[in-house]
Design a protein around this motif. Structure first.
Motif, PDB file in Angstrom:
ATOM      1  N   TYR A   1     -12.187  -0.952   9.223  1.00  0.00           N
ATOM      2  CA  TYR A   1     -10.885  -1.104   8.585  1.00  0.00           C
ATOM      3  C   TYR A   1     -10.540  -2.577   8.388  1.00  0.00           C
ATOM      4  CZ  TYR A   1      -9.378   3.787   8.775  1.00  0.00           C
ATOM      5  OH  TYR A   1      -9.238   5.137   8.561  1.00  0.00           O
ATOM      6  N   PRO A   2      -9.906  -2.943   7.283  1.00  0.00           N
ATOM      7  CA  PRO A   2      -9.474  -4.338   7.091  1.00  0.00           C
ATOM      8  C   PRO A   2      -8.478  -4.755   8.168  1.00  0.00           C
ATOM      9  CG  PRO A   2      -9.341  -3.082   5.040  1.00  0.00           C
ATOM     10  CD  PRO A   2      -9.582  -2.088   6.131  1.00  0.00           C
ATOM     11  N   ASP A   3      -8.396  -6.053   8.412  1.00  0.00           N
ATOM     12  CA  ASP A   3      -7.479  -6.561   9.435  1.00  0.00           C
ATOM     13  C   ASP A   3      -6.026  -6.235   9.106  1.00  0.00           C
ATOM     14  OD1 ASP A   3      -9.649  -7.574  10.813  1.00  0.00           O
ATOM     15  OD2 ASP A   3      -9.485  -9.575   9.916  1.00  0.00           O
ATOM     16  N   TRP A   4      -5.676  -6.263   7.824  1.00  0.00           N
ATOM     17  CA  TRP A   4      -4.278  -6.022   7.450  1.00  0.00           C
ATOM     18  C   TRP A   4      -3.867  -4.564   7.652  1.00  0.00           C
ATOM     19  CZ3 TRP A   4      -3.817  -2.308   3.781  1.00  0.00           C
ATOM     20  CH2 TRP A   4      -4.897  -2.094   2.914  1.00  0.00           C
ATOM     21  N   LEU A   5      -4.866  -3.663   7.880  1.00  0.00           N
ATOM     22  CA  LEU A   5      -4.582  -2.237   8.032  1.00  0.00           C
ATOM     23  C   LEU A   5      -4.490  -1.799   9.488  1.00  0.00           C
ATOM     24  CD1 LEU A   5      -4.019   0.237   6.316  1.00  0.00           C
ATOM     25  CD2 LEU A   5      -6.487   0.659   6.172  1.00  0.00           C
ATOM     26  N   SER A   6      -4.536  -2.714  10.400  1.00  0.00           N
ATOM     27  CA  SER A   6      -4.370  -2.353  11.807  1.00  0.00           C
ATOM     28  C   SER A   6      -2.897  -2.087  12.103  1.00  0.00           C
ATOM     29  CB  SER A   6      -4.893  -3.470  12.711  1.00  0.00           C
ATOM     30  OG  SER A   6      -4.105  -4.630  12.562  1.00  0.00           O
ATOM     31  N   ALA A   7      -2.630  -1.378  13.172  1.00  0.00           N
ATOM     32  CA  ALA A   7      -1.245  -1.037  13.518  1.00  0.00           C
ATOM     33  C   ALA A   7      -0.423  -2.288  13.813  1.00  0.00           C
ATOM     34  CB  ALA A   7      -1.228  -0.090  14.718  1.00  0.00           C
TER      35      ALA A   7
ATOM     36  N   PRO B   1       3.369 -10.608   0.767  1.00  0.00           N
ATOM     37  CA  PRO B   1       2.029 -10.491   0.173  1.00  0.00           C
ATOM     38  C   PRO B   1       1.189  -9.426   0.877  1.00  0.00           C
ATOM     39  CG  PRO B   1       2.601 -12.801   0.596  1.00  0.00           C
ATOM     40  CD  PRO B   1       3.634 -11.969   1.288  1.00  0.00           C
ATOM     41  N   LEU B   2       0.612  -8.556   0.091  1.00  0.00           N
ATOM     42  CA  LEU B   2      -0.310  -7.530   0.560  1.00  0.00           C
ATOM     43  C   LEU B   2      -1.417  -7.386  -0.478  1.00  0.00           C
ATOM     44  CD1 LEU B   2       2.051  -4.725   1.961  1.00  0.00           C
ATOM     45  CD2 LEU B   2       0.330  -5.989   3.251  1.00  0.00           C
ATOM     46  N   PRO B   3      -2.557  -6.811  -0.109  1.00  0.00           N
ATOM     47  CA  PRO B   3      -3.599  -6.576  -1.112  1.00  0.00           C
ATOM     48  C   PRO B   3      -3.056  -5.782  -2.300  1.00  0.00           C
ATOM     49  CG  PRO B   3      -4.482  -6.231   1.081  1.00  0.00           C
ATOM     50  CD  PRO B   3      -3.006  -6.438   1.255  1.00  0.00           C
ATOM     51  N   PHE B   4      -3.540  -6.108  -3.494  1.00  0.00           N
ATOM     52  CA  PHE B   4      -3.021  -5.501  -4.712  1.00  0.00           C
ATOM     53  C   PHE B   4      -3.176  -3.986  -4.707  1.00  0.00           C
ATOM     54  CE2 PHE B   4      -3.349  -4.665  -9.403  1.00  0.00           C
ATOM     55  CZ  PHE B   4      -2.035  -4.952  -9.694  1.00  0.00           C
ATOM     56  N   HIS B   5      -4.212  -3.485  -4.064  1.00  0.00           N
ATOM     57  CA  HIS B   5      -4.459  -2.044  -4.002  1.00  0.00           C
ATOM     58  C   HIS B   5      -4.303  -1.527  -2.564  1.00  0.00           C
ATOM     59  CE1 HIS B   5      -5.859  -1.646  -8.155  1.00  0.00           C
ATOM     60  NE2 HIS B   5      -6.585  -2.726  -7.988  1.00  0.00           N
ATOM     61  N   TYR B   6      -3.353  -2.044  -1.831  1.00  0.00           N
ATOM     62  CA  TYR B   6      -3.252  -1.672  -0.424  1.00  0.00           C
ATOM     63  C   TYR B   6      -2.941  -0.187  -0.242  1.00  0.00           C
ATOM     64  CZ  TYR B   6       1.863  -1.233   0.034  1.00  0.00           C
ATOM     65  OH  TYR B   6       3.157  -0.806  -0.048  1.00  0.00           O
ATOM     66  N   LEU B   7      -2.127   0.383  -1.112  1.00  0.00           N
ATOM     67  CA  LEU B   7      -1.793   1.806  -0.978  1.00  0.00           C
ATOM     68  C   LEU B   7      -3.008   2.690  -1.234  1.00  0.00           C
ATOM     69  CD1 LEU B   7       1.724   2.042  -2.668  1.00  0.00           C
ATOM     70  CD2 LEU B   7       1.182   2.466  -0.277  1.00  0.00           C
ATOM     71  N   GLU B   8      -3.759   2.384  -2.286  1.00  0.00           N
ATOM     72  CA  GLU B   8      -4.915   3.198  -2.628  1.00  0.00           C
ATOM     73  C   GLU B   8      -6.018   3.081  -1.579  1.00  0.00           C
ATOM     74  OE1 GLU B   8      -2.754   1.302  -4.510  1.00  0.00           O
ATOM     75  OE2 GLU B   8      -3.989   0.829  -6.247  1.00  0.00           O
ATOM     76  N   ILE B   9      -6.256   1.845  -1.111  1.00  0.00           N
ATOM     77  CA  ILE B   9      -7.304   1.625  -0.108  1.00  0.00           C
ATOM     78  C   ILE B   9      -6.957   2.344   1.192  1.00  0.00           C
ATOM     79  CG2 ILE B   9      -8.446  -0.115   1.319  1.00  0.00           C
ATOM     80  CD1 ILE B   9      -8.151  -2.062  -1.018  1.00  0.00           C
ATOM     81  N   SER B  10      -5.732   2.176   1.648  1.00  0.00           N
ATOM     82  CA  SER B  10      -5.333   2.796   2.914  1.00  0.00           C
ATOM     83  C   SER B  10      -5.385   4.316   2.831  1.00  0.00           C
ATOM     84  CB  SER B  10      -3.929   2.322   3.296  1.00  0.00           C
ATOM     85  OG  SER B  10      -2.988   2.664   2.283  1.00  0.00           O
ATOM     86  N   GLN B  11      -4.980   4.880   1.701  1.00  0.00           N
ATOM     87  CA  GLN B  11      -4.994   6.334   1.562  1.00  0.00           C
ATOM     88  C   GLN B  11      -6.425   6.872   1.619  1.00  0.00           C
ATOM     89  OE1 GLN B  11      -3.128   7.781  -2.010  1.00  0.00           O
ATOM     90  NE2 GLN B  11      -3.489   9.920  -1.507  1.00  0.00           N
TER      91      GLN B  11
ATOM     92  N   LEU C   1       3.782   3.556   9.492  1.00  0.00           N
ATOM     93  CA  LEU C   1       4.099   2.175   9.126  1.00  0.00           C
ATOM     94  C   LEU C   1       3.923   1.938   7.633  1.00  0.00           C
ATOM     95  CD1 LEU C   1       2.391   0.380  12.154  1.00  0.00           C
ATOM     96  CD2 LEU C   1       4.849   0.419  11.652  1.00  0.00           C
ATOM     97  N   LEU C   2       2.892   2.521   7.052  1.00  0.00           N
ATOM     98  CA  LEU C   2       2.684   2.377   5.614  1.00  0.00           C
ATOM     99  C   LEU C   2       3.829   3.002   4.822  1.00  0.00           C
ATOM    100  CD1 LEU C   2      -1.153   3.117   5.356  1.00  0.00           C
ATOM    101  CD2 LEU C   2      -0.028   0.947   4.813  1.00  0.00           C
ATOM    102  N   GLU C   3       4.312   4.140   5.270  1.00  0.00           N
ATOM    103  CA  GLU C   3       5.447   4.776   4.592  1.00  0.00           C
ATOM    104  C   GLU C   3       6.704   3.911   4.710  1.00  0.00           C
ATOM    105  OE1 GLU C   3       5.861   8.595   6.308  1.00  0.00           O
ATOM    106  OE2 GLU C   3       4.026   9.429   5.394  1.00  0.00           O
ATOM    107  N   ASP C   4       6.928   3.322   5.889  1.00  0.00           N
ATOM    108  CA  ASP C   4       8.094   2.448   6.065  1.00  0.00           C
ATOM    109  C   ASP C   4       8.009   1.224   5.166  1.00  0.00           C
ATOM    110  OD1 ASP C   4       8.979   4.229   7.955  1.00  0.00           O
ATOM    111  OD2 ASP C   4       8.301   3.039   9.677  1.00  0.00           O
TER     112      ASP C   4
END
Length: 240
Positions: free
Chosen positions: A74-80, A98-108, A127-130
């Protein structure tokens, strides 16, 4: 099919199309077995060796994970912990962080394909939903603060692909309407200035004096009528 046509009519990508674009993002994996180089049109990927991390496109990482040939890192930005920090920053910042441009798609996709490669997946989803809700709230506030002069400009900083796609149709229609309103306002101002140019000070004073003399004439005529009515009432009655 109907949903796809609706998105096309509104000038938007479908969520699946946005996810497809995001599948070219690079993700780090840890191979579980040796794999020879895989040739593609744009070049080859690999070879892979057991235990040696490698970066591959997201779609290939998901494919290898489904075949139990790798673990996804998992990318570092996707940790809890990182997401908690991002959420706290979103709460105090006026703009989107600032977040990755595709952060929602990647995380899903990672949470769906490799939930066993990351701890606290439930917290990560929450956390992603918040974070997504906070960012949408900021976008709504920006729209309400549009310039009163109908200037089609909106500072959309650090928005991701899915967020931009969801508001593309609304913003395009809104800016088109603002442009039409600004054109109508300019035409009205132009007509008003032309009308004012024809009304010179002399003409304005003449019109005022004519209006005043007309009112005086009306009052004089009313006075004469009252006087004649009074004289009629004072005349003696006709005797038979």
């Amino acid at each position: 099919m109907e949903e796809h046509m609706r998105y096309m009519q509104e000038g938007m990508f479908t969520p699946r199309q946005v996810e497809f674009i995001a599948e070219d993002e690079l993700i780090s994996i840890e191979p579980l077995q040796n794999i020879a180089a895989i040739p593609f049109i744009r070049g080859q990927v690999g070879p892979f060796r057991v235990g040696i991390p490698a970066e591959v496109p997201l779609w290939l990482a998901v494919l290898l994970k489904k075949r139990n040939k790798c673990k996804i890192q998992y990318p570092d930005w996707l940790s809890a912990d990182a997401l908690r920090a991002t959420r706290d920053e979103e709460k105090i910042s006026e703009t989107c962080t600032p977040l990755p441009f595709h952060y929602l798609e990647i995380s899903q996709q990672l949470l769906s394909a490799a939930p066993d490669n990351m701890q606290d997946t439930v917290d990560i989803r929450t956390l992603l939903e918040d974070i997504h809700a906070l960012r949408l709230s900021k976008i709504r506030k920006l729209v309400l603060k549009l310039d009163e002069c109908y200037v089609p400009c909106l500072p959309l900083e650090n928005l991701c692909a899915m967020e931009l796609n969801s508001m593309r149709s609304f913003l395009s229609g809104m800016f088109d309407m603002m442009y039409v309103l600004s054109e109508e306002k300019e035409d009205a101002d132009s007509q008003l200035s032309q009308y004012s140019a024809f009304e010179t000070p002399a003409a304005s004073s003449a019109a005022t004096s004519q209006s005043g003399s007309w009112q005086q004439q009306q009052r004089a005529q009313q006075d004469r009528l009252r006087q004649e009515s009074g004289r009629r009432n004072l005349r003696p009655a006709h005797r038979a």
